[in-house]
Each structure stands twice: as C-alpha cells, then as structure tokens.
Design a protein around this motif. Structure first.
Motif, short mmCIF file in Angstrom:
data_model
loop_
_atom_site.label_atom_id
_atom_site.label_comp_id
_atom_site.label_asym_id
_atom_site.label_seq_id
_atom_site.Cartn_x
_atom_site.Cartn_y
_atom_site.Cartn_z
N ASN A 184 0.84 -1.21 0.00
CA ASN A 184 0.00 0.00 0.00
C ASN A 184 0.86 1.25 0.00
O ASN A 184 0.55 2.24 -0.68
CB ASN A 184 -0.92 0.00 1.22
N SER A 214 -5.08 2.70 -9.05
CA SER A 214 -4.03 2.25 -8.13
C SER A 214 -4.44 0.89 -7.62
O SER A 214 -5.28 0.76 -6.73
CB SER A 214 -3.87 3.24 -6.96
N THR A 215 -3.84 -0.16 -8.18
CA THR A 215 -4.25 -1.51 -7.83
C THR A 215 -3.09 -2.47 -8.03
O THR A 215 -2.05 -2.12 -8.59
CB THR A 215 -5.45 -1.95 -8.70
N ILE A 255 2.04 -3.80 -9.71
CA ILE A 255 1.26 -2.63 -9.29
C ILE A 255 0.90 -1.83 -10.55
O ILE A 255 1.79 -1.50 -11.36
CB ILE A 255 2.06 -1.75 -8.32
N SER A 275 -8.48 7.98 -11.37
CA SER A 275 -7.13 7.49 -11.12
C SER A 275 -7.16 6.00 -10.84
O SER A 275 -8.14 5.45 -10.30
CB SER A 275 -6.50 8.23 -9.93
N ILE A 281 -0.71 1.65 -12.03
CA ILE A 281 -1.02 3.03 -11.69
C ILE A 281 -1.52 3.72 -12.97
O ILE A 281 -0.90 3.61 -14.04
CB ILE A 281 0.20 3.77 -11.15
N LEU A 291 1.79 6.37 -7.12
CA LEU A 291 0.71 7.23 -7.60
C LEU A 291 1.09 8.70 -7.49
O LEU A 291 0.86 9.50 -8.42
CB LEU A 291 -0.57 6.94 -6.81
N GLN A 324 1.63 11.21 -10.69
CA GLN A 324 0.85 12.45 -10.78
C GLN A 324 1.77 13.65 -10.97
O GLN A 324 1.47 14.56 -11.75
CB GLN A 324 0.01 12.61 -9.51
N LYS A 366 2.26 1.65 -3.50
CA LYS A 366 1.23 2.15 -4.44
C LYS A 366 1.02 3.65 -4.25
O LYS A 366 0.94 4.40 -5.24
CB LYS A 366 -0.09 1.42 -4.20
N GLU A 367 0.94 4.09 -3.00
CA GLU A 367 0.71 5.52 -2.76
C GLU A 367 1.90 6.34 -3.26
O GLU A 367 1.72 7.44 -3.85
CB GLU A 367 0.50 5.75 -1.27
#
Length: 480
Positions: free
Chosen positions: A48, A136-137, A147, A134, A149, A55, A59, A51-52
C-alpha cells in the motif's frame, strides 16, 4: 522415606513441566502474534505504501509533462524516461482514442508497434483512466504480481492517460527475506525462551520445594520445622502461613502433653480411692449402714475432687498452651472483689471461718478480664480458707498504692518455709495442703500465676509469724 522422596520428585518434575509449559505457551502466543502482524499488517502495508508513493510520483510526472508539452509536433521524453528509469517499470502514454503515444521501460523508449497485444492487460484500464479516474491496484499473474497506476491528464487540450506497470518482485523478495529473518528469529527466540523458562521454573520451584519439605517434616511430627523464606510475594505469604501452622501445632502439642501429664499424674489417687472404697462397700461394709454411708461419702467426696481437678487441669492446660484470649475491659476493682467476698463467706461458713473485707477506697477503675480475675480471687480465697484454722478469720484487703490497687488474701496458719515461697506457684506443689481442711488439686496457684502473668500484674506471697499473705497489684487507670 524412599516412597516420600519419590513422590516429592514426581511432584517436583510435574510442577517443573507445568511451569515450563506455561512459559512456552506465552512464547508461542507471542511468536504467533508476530507472524500474524507480519503477514496481515506489515506485508500489505509495504504494498500500500508503494502504491501511494508510485501514484504520487506519476501524478507529479503527469503535471510536469502537461507543462512541458506545449508544441503539438512533439512530446518531451525527459520526464517519461526519468520516471521509467526511476521506478524500474513500464510506462505508457495513451491518447483519448486509446492509441499509444509513447512507451518506456526501465529508462528505454520502446517501439510502439505491436505493444497493444503484449500489454493488453495494462491497456485495458485506459478507458477508466481517460474517464478521469485514477488507478491504483495490484494485479496478480501466473508467476508474479504487478502494481498498476493510472493517472488522467490533459495533453494538447485533449484527454490522455499515463499508465504505469511495476512488478513487485523487489517487494516480494523483501517479504521473503523478512519471513526468513522472522523464522530464524523464531527459532532463536524459542531456544532462548525455553532455556530461560527452564531456569525460571527452577527458580520458582526452589521456594515451593522448601515449603513442601517443611510441610512433610510437620506431618512427621517435627513441629518446629518452618520454611524460613524471606520474600515479599505470594510464596513469602505461604511460607508465613506454614510458620503460623507450625506455631499452632506446637501449641496443640503442648496442650496435648499438658493434658496427658496432668491427667495421668492427678487422677490416679482419686480413682484408686474410688475403686478401693467401692470394692470395700461391695465386699465388707455393704450390710453395715454406718460404714456403708461413711465409705459412700468418701467415694462421693473423691468424685467431687476429681471433677474439680479435671476442671483445673483443663483450665491450666488451655492457658499454658496459649489458647485463652483475654477479654480486657474497664472494671471497678472494689466492686469485683466485693462480689467475690460473698462467695468466700459461703464457703468459709462450712469450716466456721469468718471472712473480713477491708478497703481503703471504693474507687479504682482498671483494665482486666473480669472472669479470669474472679477465678484468681476464688483460687486464692479457697487456698486461704483451706489453711485457716476453725474459728479464725480470713482477711481480704484492698490497699491503694502508687503502683495501683493491692489485693491481698491474708490467713492465719502454719508458715510456709521461705525456700518454698517461689515453688508454691508451680503445679502440684502442696506445701500447706497436708494441714488443710481438704486436699487440693495442686494446680490452683499455678492457674493464678498464669492469669496474673498474662495480665502483666505483679504478684507474690509472704508467710511469717503465723500469717500468710497472697497478693497482686491491679494498675489503676488514670483517665478511665
């Protein structure tokens, strides 16, 4: 003894196993908790967090690309090349029709021909991103996971999507490493905890063993055996309880020995007399009314003396064993003594003896057990009456002194030899009894001594010039 030792060793081994098992159970619970936290919390948290972070990075790259892409004839490569190299992944820029504008992998630009089929699993998410959502998975494949994005953006005033694929091989490798380390830690912790648990169990068993051995000795009659553990915990409290038990058993043993010694010593004579005179009534004087009455009176008299003796023996034995608790209250010494004088006069009349009572004052409150103090007075008065000749006077006198109220029982009669004055307070000492009106039990003065000693009252006896005085001092209360 051997059986007892085997039984104790079995008890010790069983207790050691239980303590060790309890400690190891806590260790197992702790290890299971660590594994649960690692698998259910830490490992998902790694993904997690990644992923954050990805992302956020994508961005930022999309925003930078929007600012740099001002010329429709070409796209800047620097932000996309740098991003694909930084994340060690695959990067696609998709236009609003789903076509691939640019593709990058690990810092290298890819030829976009034929990429649609190869990366269809990634491009299938383009419509969602182009709609402004967006992505994110994590997507699982046959041999690995990745992952995904997706960040919506605007390129040359048209919607576009920036798609990123990053395999989590490094994360999985890190997770495997963490699990290996945790497994190694589990083995080390188990061995270490097992060793510590064993020694801790031994440490806890040692005082229990001491207490157990003390109890075994107590059961074998060694009543002075105590654990002697100086601890402030529950085991220390248990040790103190065993010591208290030892004290109580000693008191019981003292009482037992006192009763046996007193009964065996004192009851032989009256029982022999009762038996002898009973046989005489049966065999000799049964038909002679005068002799029969005389012998029956002797039997009854001895039976009464034996009953009184049993009462005195029990009182003395109980007090000597420490089972009598004083119930001290505030009483007026004059009133207590005067109430016993009436009893004394009733007994004295049987022997034509007069009882006089003198007191300096009717005041004088003191703290004592009234029942026990009346017993002291009755025993001293009975002793005085027993040795006062007929038609003489027995004096009970109260005198105020600096130490308190002095209570004296004074009787005329044969002097007690000076060397015997200290011995008369011991049991079975009958210095004057040979000249008395009746044979005593030999315990009355010993009971007096025990009661006065428990009250911490001064006492004594004087005998000279044909006058014997038994006395004790009751301390007065200054502020009753």
């Amino acid at each position: 003894m051997k059986t007892s030792r085997l039984g104790f060793n079995y008890f010790k081994s069983k207790l050691l196993i239980r303590l060790w098992s309890a400690n190891m159970l806590l260790v197992i619970i702790g290890i299971a908790f660590l594994w649960t936290v690692q698998i259910l919390l830490f490992e998902p948290n790694y993904i997690n967090t990644t992923k954050e972070s990805l992302l956020e990075t994508v961005q930022e790259t999309a925003t930078s690309l929007e600012d740099m892409a001002v010329d429709p004839t070409g796209l800047p490569d620097e932000p996309l090349l740098f991003l694909s190299k930084t994340i060690v992944g695959t990067l696609f820029l998709i236009d609003d029709s789903g076509e691939i504008l640019s593709a990058y992998n690990n810092g290298q630009k890819l030829n976009i021909d034929g990429l649609k089929n190869e990366y269809n699993w990634l491009l299938s998410h383009a419509p969602t991103v182009l709609n402004g959502e967006s992505l994110s998975t994590v997507e699982d494949f046959e041999k690995s996971s990745a992952i995904l994005i997706g960040v919506p953006m605007t390129l040359f005033q048209r919607p576009a999507a920036l798609l990123l694929s990053n395999t989590i091989t490094q994360i999985e490798a890190l997770q495997r490493l963490n699990r290996q380390q945790l497994f190694l830690f589990t083995i080390i912790l188990t061995i270490f905890a097992s060793t510590i648990s064993f020694f801790l169990a031994q440490h806890f068993i040692r005082p229990i063993k001491t207490i157990k051995e003390a109890i075994v000795r107590l059961t074998k009659g060694e009543l002075y055996s105590v654990p002697k553990l100086n601890r402030g915990d529950e085991l220390g409290t248990l040790s103190e309880s065993v010591a208290d038990l030892s004290t109580e058993l000693q008191r019981v043993d003292v009482l037992r020995k006192e009763v046996i010694a007193n009964v065996s010593h004192e009851l032989r004579s009256p029982l022999a007399l009762i038996t002898g005179y009973g046989e005489m009534v049966r065999d000799v004087s049964g038909s002679d009314e005068r002799l029969r009455k005389e012998h029956m009176d002797l039997i009854i008299s001895e039976a009464h003396r034996m009953s009184a003796m049993v009462d005195d023996i029990m009182d003395f034995s109980i007090m000597q064993a420490g089972y009598t608790q004083l119930k001290s209250e505030v009483w007026n010494t004059y009133e207590v003594v005067s109430s016993v004088v009436a009893y004394a006069r009733g007994i004295a009349n049987q022997y034509d003896i007069t009882v006089d009572f003198e007191a300096d004052s009717t005041n004088g409150n003191a703290l004592f057990d009234r029942i026990k103090m009346e017993q002291v007075l009755r025993n001293l008065i009975n002793n005085g009456i027993n040795h006062t000749p007929k038609n003489e006077r027995l004096l009970i006198k109260l005198t105020n002194t600096a130490a308190g109220t002095k209570v004296a029982v004074i009787n005329p009669g044969k002097d007690i030899p000076p060397e015997q004055l200290e011995l008369i307070w011991e049991r079975y000492q009958r210095v004057q009894h040979q000249a008395g009106h009746k044979e005593g039990t030999g315990i009355g003065l010993a009971i007096v001594k025990t009661i006065l000693t428990s009250h911490a009252f001064d006492y004594g006896a004087e005998s000279k010039n044909g006058v014997t005085c038994f006395w004790f001092v009751v301390p007065r209360l200054e502020n009753p």
